[in-house]
Design an enzyme around this catalytic site. Structure first.
Site, PDB file in Angstrom:
ATOM      1  N   ASP A   1      38.308  72.589  36.105  1.00 36.08           N
ATOM      2  CA  ASP A   1      39.258  72.732  36.964  1.00 36.08           C
ATOM      3  C   ASP A   1      40.706  73.172  36.307  1.00 36.08           C
ATOM      4  OD1 ASP A   1      39.857  72.232  39.825  1.00 36.08           O
ATOM      5  OD2 ASP A   1      41.203  70.632  39.127  1.00 36.08           O
TER       6      ASP A   1
ATOM      7  N   LYS B   1      35.205  77.258  41.192  1.00 34.61           N
ATOM      8  CA  LYS B   1      35.335  76.942  39.681  1.00 34.61           C
ATOM      9  C   LYS B   1      34.271  75.964  39.105  1.00 34.61           C
ATOM     10  CE  LYS B   1      39.443  75.375  40.144  1.00 34.61           C
ATOM     11  NZ  LYS B   1      39.625  75.626  41.615  1.00 34.61           N
TER      12      LYS B   1
ATOM     13  N   ARG C   1      38.750  83.729  47.588  1.00 35.98           N
ATOM     14  CA  ARG C   1      37.726  83.970  48.884  1.00 35.98           C
ATOM     15  C   ARG C   1      38.128  84.914  49.820  1.00 35.98           C
ATOM     16  NH1 ARG C   1      34.247  79.819  50.833  1.00 35.98           N
ATOM     17  NH2 ARG C   1      34.524  78.532  49.113  1.00 35.98           N
TER      18      ARG C   1
ATOM     19  N   HIS D   1      45.248  76.087  36.942  1.00 37.12           N
ATOM     20  CA  HIS D   1      44.371  75.779  37.785  1.00 37.12           C
ATOM     21  C   HIS D   1      43.174  76.589  37.166  1.00 37.12           C
ATOM     22  CE1 HIS D   1      42.720  74.716  42.049  1.00 37.12           C
ATOM     23  NE2 HIS D   1      42.260  73.735  41.248  1.00 37.12           N
TER      24      HIS D   1
ATOM     25  N   ASN E   1      26.362  85.271  39.136  1.00 42.26           N
ATOM     26  CA  ASN E   1      27.701  85.835  38.854  1.00 42.26           C
ATOM     27  C   ASN E   1      27.509  86.095  37.320  1.00 42.26           C
ATOM     28  OD1 ASN E   1      28.738  85.535  41.259  1.00 42.26           O
ATOM     29  ND2 ASN E   1      29.327  83.668  41.025  1.00 42.26           N
TER      30      ASN E   1
ATOM     31  N   SER F   1      41.403  76.037  44.899  1.00 42.80           N
ATOM     32  CA  SER F   1      40.456  74.916  45.519  1.00 42.80           C
ATOM     33  C   SER F   1      39.202  75.282  46.509  1.00 42.80           C
ATOM     34  CB  SER F   1      41.327  73.933  46.040  1.00 42.80           C
ATOM     35  OG  SER F   1      42.393  73.502  45.319  1.00 42.80           O
ATOM     36  N   ALA F   2      38.184  74.772  45.906  1.00 50.34           N
ATOM     37  CA  ALA F   2      36.849  74.921  46.675  1.00 50.34           C
ATOM     38  C   ALA F   2      36.466  76.348  46.734  1.00 50.34           C
ATOM     39  CB  ALA F   2      37.195  74.317  48.128  1.00 50.34           C
ATOM     40  N   CYS F   3      36.707  77.158  45.766  1.00 47.43           N
ATOM     41  CA  CYS F   3      36.541  78.493  45.651  1.00 47.43           C
ATOM     42  C   CYS F   3      35.584  79.056  44.440  1.00 47.43           C
ATOM     43  CB  CYS F   3      37.646  79.472  45.782  1.00 47.43           C
ATOM     44  SG  CYS F   3      38.588  79.584  47.120  1.00 47.43           S
TER      45      CYS F   3
ATOM     46  N   ARG G   1      33.403  64.350  47.692  1.00 45.80           N
ATOM     47  CA  ARG G   1      33.649  64.701  46.213  1.00 45.80           C
ATOM     48  C   ARG G   1      32.683  63.661  45.234  1.00 45.80           C
ATOM     49  NH1 ARG G   1      37.200  69.247  44.341  1.00 45.80           N
ATOM     50  NH2 ARG G   1      38.256  69.854  46.390  1.00 45.80           N
TER      51      ARG G   1
ATOM     52  N   ARG H   1      44.078  66.755  49.733  1.00 40.83           N
ATOM     53  CA  ARG H   1      45.504  66.874  49.235  1.00 40.83           C
ATOM     54  C   ARG H   1      46.428  67.038  50.482  1.00 40.83           C
ATOM     55  NH1 ARG H   1      46.393  71.007  47.197  1.00 40.83           N
ATOM     56  NH2 ARG H   1      44.159  71.605  47.166  1.00 40.83           N
TER      57      ARG H   1
ATOM     58  N   TYR I   1      43.564  59.436  47.841  1.00 43.70           N
ATOM     59  CA  TYR I   1      42.599  60.536  47.676  1.00 43.70           C
ATOM     60  C   TYR I   1      42.787  61.371  46.493  1.00 43.70           C
ATOM     61  CZ  TYR I   1      38.986  63.825  48.813  1.00 43.70           C
ATOM     62  OH  TYR I   1      37.698  64.541  48.426  1.00 43.70           O
TER      63      TYR I   1
ATOM     64  N   LYS J   1      46.254  66.754  39.350  1.00 49.30           N
ATOM     65  CA  LYS J   1      47.106  67.870  39.643  1.00 49.30           C
ATOM     66  C   LYS J   1      48.513  67.584  39.486  1.00 49.30           C
ATOM     67  CE  LYS J   1      43.923  70.481  40.648  1.00 49.30           C
ATOM     68  NZ  LYS J   1      42.799  70.384  41.508  1.00 49.30           N
TER      69      LYS J   1
HETATM   70  P1  GTP Z   1      38.210  72.365  43.583  1.00 53.53           P
HETATM   71  O1  GTP Z   1      37.505  71.198  42.855  1.00 53.53           O
HETATM   72  O2  GTP Z   1      38.584  72.231  44.699  1.00 53.53           O
HETATM   73  O3  GTP Z   1      39.354  73.130  42.606  1.00 53.53           O
HETATM   74  O4  GTP Z   1      37.091  73.565  43.742  1.00 53.53           O
HETATM   75  P2  GTP Z   1      36.163  74.576  42.881  1.00 53.53           P
HETATM   76  O5  GTP Z   1      37.111  75.769  42.815  1.00 53.53           O
HETATM   77  O6  GTP Z   1      35.713  74.048  41.721  1.00 53.53           O
HETATM   78  O7  GTP Z   1      34.968  75.114  43.919  1.00 53.53           O
HETATM   79  P3  GTP Z   1      33.248  74.780  43.974  1.00 53.53           P
HETATM   80  O8  GTP Z   1      32.648  75.240  42.613  1.00 53.53           O
HETATM   81  O9  GTP Z   1      33.114  73.306  43.953  1.00 53.53           O
HETATM   82  O10 GTP Z   1      32.975  75.623  44.994  1.00 53.53           O
HETATM   83  C1  GTP Z   1      33.334  75.325  46.259  1.00 53.53           C
HETATM   84  C2  GTP Z   1      32.521  76.041  47.260  1.00 53.53           C
HETATM   85  O11 GTP Z   1      32.222  77.307  46.966  1.00 53.53           O
HETATM   86  C3  GTP Z   1      30.887  75.236  47.497  1.00 53.53           C
HETATM   87  O12 GTP Z   1      30.679  75.023  48.846  1.00 53.53           O
HETATM   88  C4  GTP Z   1      30.139  76.341  46.804  1.00 53.53           C
HETATM   89  O13 GTP Z   1      28.822  76.236  47.179  1.00 53.53           O
HETATM   90  C5  GTP Z   1      30.839  77.750  47.046  1.00 53.53           C
HETATM   91  N1  GTP Z   1      30.668  78.503  46.064  1.00 53.53           N
HETATM   92  C6  GTP Z   1      30.890  78.584  44.760  1.00 53.53           C
HETATM   93  N2  GTP Z   1      30.126  79.619  44.088  1.00 53.53           N
HETATM   94  C7  GTP Z   1      30.173  80.512  45.034  1.00 53.53           C
HETATM   95  C8  GTP Z   1      29.527  81.695  45.022  1.00 53.53           C
HETATM   96  O14 GTP Z   1      29.308  82.352  43.831  1.00 53.53           O
HETATM   97  N3  GTP Z   1      29.230  82.392  46.279  1.00 53.53           N
HETATM   98  C9  GTP Z   1      29.180  81.875  47.452  1.00 53.53           C
HETATM   99  N4  GTP Z   1      29.121  82.338  48.579  1.00 53.53           N
HETATM  100  N5  GTP Z   1      29.797  80.595  47.350  1.00 53.53           N
HETATM  101  C10 GTP Z   1      30.162  80.004  46.203  1.00 53.53           C
HETATM  102  C1  SPV Z   2      41.565  70.946  44.338  1.00 54.72           C
HETATM  103  O1  SPV Z   2      41.852  70.602  45.373  1.00 54.72           O
HETATM  104  O2  SPV Z   2      41.745  71.902  43.509  1.00 54.72           O
HETATM  105  C2  SPV Z   2      40.621  69.933  43.616  1.00 54.72           C
HETATM  106  C3  SPV Z   2      40.727  68.381  44.055  1.00 54.72           C
HETATM  107  O3  SPV Z   2      40.155  69.911  42.454  1.00 54.72           O
HETATM  108  S1  SPV Z   2      42.218  67.389  43.810  1.00 54.72           S
HETATM  109  O4  SPV Z   2      42.016  66.580  42.856  1.00 54.72           O
HETATM  110  O5  SPV Z   2      41.990  66.810  45.230  1.00 54.72           O
HETATM  111  O6  SPV Z   2      43.282  68.197  43.888  1.00 54.72           O
HETATM  112 MN    MN Z   3      41.041  72.283  41.624  1.00 56.63          MN
END
Ligand code: GTP
Ligand code: SPV
Ligand code: MN
Length: 601
Positions: A289, A266, A412, A240, A508, A262-264, A381, A83, A211, A220
């Protein structure tokens, strides 16, 4: 456009009598001037046809169909991998309506600019009309959108991520109330990339990116940015958030919703596999999400997942960390920007095995062991149908959704924020959400690893003024007779050496169990100046390899750190300006005052 596209059959005549829809599609076609128009019906035949076209023109690479039936790889333009918040605009009549946290452009100016860019942009190309529903079919919570796009990749993704095609046209009937989304790839150039939203007109206009969140307009753009604007007007919440259900060995089901940036984590949390110690406990995914939440007639908060699939982060996904995600990817999945192994399979960092010799990286270049670059892009992804998920909740298609007992906010954070913290009440819980901080990740372009405030994980996704959004959250308490309890978690606290203190993932569950017990008012806690924490022994650690020092570090509340934290939120509140609710400003001062008192100041 390669010749193959001209063989694309499919309905060129509108398969609908909806006048408003036909008129809008005609207007868009008059502007973009495509060679042909294809109305998508969502059928399997259509998928086969479009996939064939996409393979022929190089948009998709066929993976080993024995190993991964129905799976394909897409390599995006390397300038288009996430994004782009600096190119994402909320186009409200006044700047104040978009608020200080959003990029704003006047609607007329935005339309003029994008009209210029889109004029003739689909010449020689196919224009796909994609009707879709966000939310369960027939649910009063659901919304219909029409995305017009010149990207076959977008069509195939939308087919997985939404309820797409004929059912959407059926649900729409002859109503003129639908989200209008126009998406043009142009030349996929950051110089000509704009993701624009017109909340008052229920309109999205996105150009120059193919993308994820930039291009799959139901996600989004509609479900969060336009959704949050509508939610404020109509008395609901678009968040979110993942939604999960926990079933105890006795069969009691409890649902929670959790907002992490994002990427934390979910997707991982939504598919959590309880560890051995929790034999008999089950976790089911409702969504990973986005959540749309409404007060129910019973006074509880009810949630639906508007999506139909997962657009998940590939790196770090393995049978060890998230087996249910891995099982969701065995068929009918599209992969974007991951590595390609010599036997036609996919690979990314953090998978269960080493990358085999002869692997090709996400940019299509041969990769060598010991080489510096990554095989998969950090924001690579998978797009997988939720029906593939072995722990999918039975209630995902329920029109009324599921009742929510707890809301969890998490970021995070290497320091300060303990493993888990419960708010004292709703206002304090909203404060926790509003002051959430997180270190930035690869999900958006820009520096990675900097702490920024990301209220409710909605900073990039709130379609209106953030202060007004906080006011809506505070007001929401009055709409609920049985409000969910609000918590904060942090799986990412680190040692001084930079190692994670808590094992995370399936473990967790131990924290989730305490959260549920607290939400159902069946266990105690210890009061600290900044919230309730588990008492010693409340979190079951048996069978877990963690030293008592590490656990203490992960869970400790350090008042000096918290003073700093609360002080630093003042700047953020100040940037919100006059719309910042008084209750949250006072909550901040109250917490600081209580820390003073605790320290005898
Ligand atoms: P979006 O799709 O971007 O919204 O991301 P998301 O919030 O769904 O994140 P996702 O579950 O894909 O995790 C993103 C990153 O965090 C990955 O690299 C995971 O390996 C890492 N991760 C997820 N859960 C944990 C956890 O409990 N501990 C740690 N240390 N890392 C984690
Ligand atoms: C995020 O960034 O929170 C995502 C991926 O779930 S995207 O669809 O690109 O927003
Ligand atoms: Mn997301």
């Amino acid at each position: 456009m390669p010749a193959s596209a001209s063989t694309t059959a499919g309905a060129a005549k509108p398969p609908t009598k909806n006048k408003a829809l036909i008129k809008w599609v005609e207007e868009v076609a008059a502007l973009t001037k495509p060679d042909r128009i294809v109305w998508c019906d969502g059928s399997d035949k259509e998928r086969e046809r479009l996939t064939k076209d996409a393979v022929a023109d190089g948009t998709l690479i066929e993976l080993n169909q024995k190993k991964r039936p129905g799976c394909y790889l897409h390599r995006s333009n390397p300038n288009d991998v996430a994004r782009v918040e600096h190119l994402t605009f909320i186009c409200t009549p006044t700047k104040d309506e978009a608020g200080p946290t959003n990029q704003w452009m006047a609607p007329d100016e935005a339309k003029k600019k994008l009209t210029g860019l889109c004029d003739g942009a689909m010449r020689g190309r196919t224009m796909y009309v994609v009707p879709y529903v966000m939310g369960p079919l027939g649910s009063p919570f659901s919304k219909v959108g029409i995305e017009v796009t010149d990207s076959v990749y977008v069509v195939l993704n939308m087919r997985i991520m939404t309820r797409m095609g004929k059912p959407a046209l059926d649900m729409l009937g002859d109503s003129g109330e639908f989200n209008r989304g126009l998406h043009c790839l142009l030349d996929v150039n950051p110089e000509r990339r704009y993701i624009t939203h017109f909340p008052q007109e229920n309109l999205i206009w996105s150009v120059g990116s193919g993308y994820g969140g930039n291009a799959l307009l139901g996600k989004k753009c509609l479900a969060l940015r336009i959704g949050s604007y509508l939610a404020n007007r109509e008395g609901w919440l678009a968040e979110h958030m993942l939604i999960l259900g926990v079933e105890s060995p006795e069969g009691q089901k409890t649902y929670v919703a959790a907002a992490f940036p994002s990427a934390c984590g979910k997707t991982n949390f939504a598919m959590l596999l309880p560890p051995k110690r929790f034999d008999g406990w089950k976790v089911f995914t409702v969504g990973d999400d986005i959540a749309w939440l409404r007060p129910g007639p019973d006074g509880r908060l009810w949630a639906i997942n508007p999506e139909n699939g997962y657009f998940g982060v590939a790196p770090g996904t393995s049978y060890k960390s998230n087996p249910s995600a891995m099982k969701s990817l065995v068929k009918d999945t599209l992969f974007t920007n991951v590595g390609l192994t010599p036997d036609g399979d996919v690979w990314w960092e953090g998978m269960d095995n080493e990358a085999p010799e002869g692997t090709i990286d996400w940019q299509g270049k041969p990769w060598k062991k010991g080489a510096e670059g990554k095989v998969a892009h950090p924001n690579s992804r998978f797009t997988a149908p939720m029906a593939n998920n072995p722990v999918l909740s039975k209630h995902v298609d329920d029109p009324e959704g599921v009742p929510i007992s707890a809301i969890i906010f998490g970021g995070r954070r290497a320091t300060t924020v303990p493993l888990v913290l419960q708010s004292f009440n709703w206002v304090h819980g909203v404060f926790m959400g509003a002051t959430m901080g997180s270190e930035t990740t690869a999900a958006a372009t820009g520096a990675v690893g900097v702490v920024r405030r990301d209220p409710m994980a909605m900073l990039p996704f709130c379609g209106y003024n953030m202060g007004e959004y906080f006011r809506h959250w505070l007001h929401f308490r009055g709409l609920l007779k049985y409000p969910p309890r609000i918590f904060m978690v942090n799986w990412f606290r680190k040692t001084k050496e930079g190692k994670f203190l808590w094992p995370g993932y399936g473990e967790n569950m131990r924290v989730l169990k305490w959260i549920i017990d607290r939400a159902l008012v069946r266990t105690g806690g210890a009061e600290t100046p900044v919230g309730w924490v588990p008492r010693e022994g409340d979190i079951d650690l048996s069978g877990l390899d963690i030293s008592s020092e590490a656990f203490e570090e992960a869970t400790k509340v350090d008042l000096n750190e918290w003073r700093q934290e609360l002080e630093s939120t003042k700047d953020f509140f100040d940037t919100i300006g006059p719309t910042m609710p008084k209750a949250l400003k006072l909550q901040r001062e109250l917490l600081l005052g209580v820390i003073d008192a605790a320290q005898g100041k």
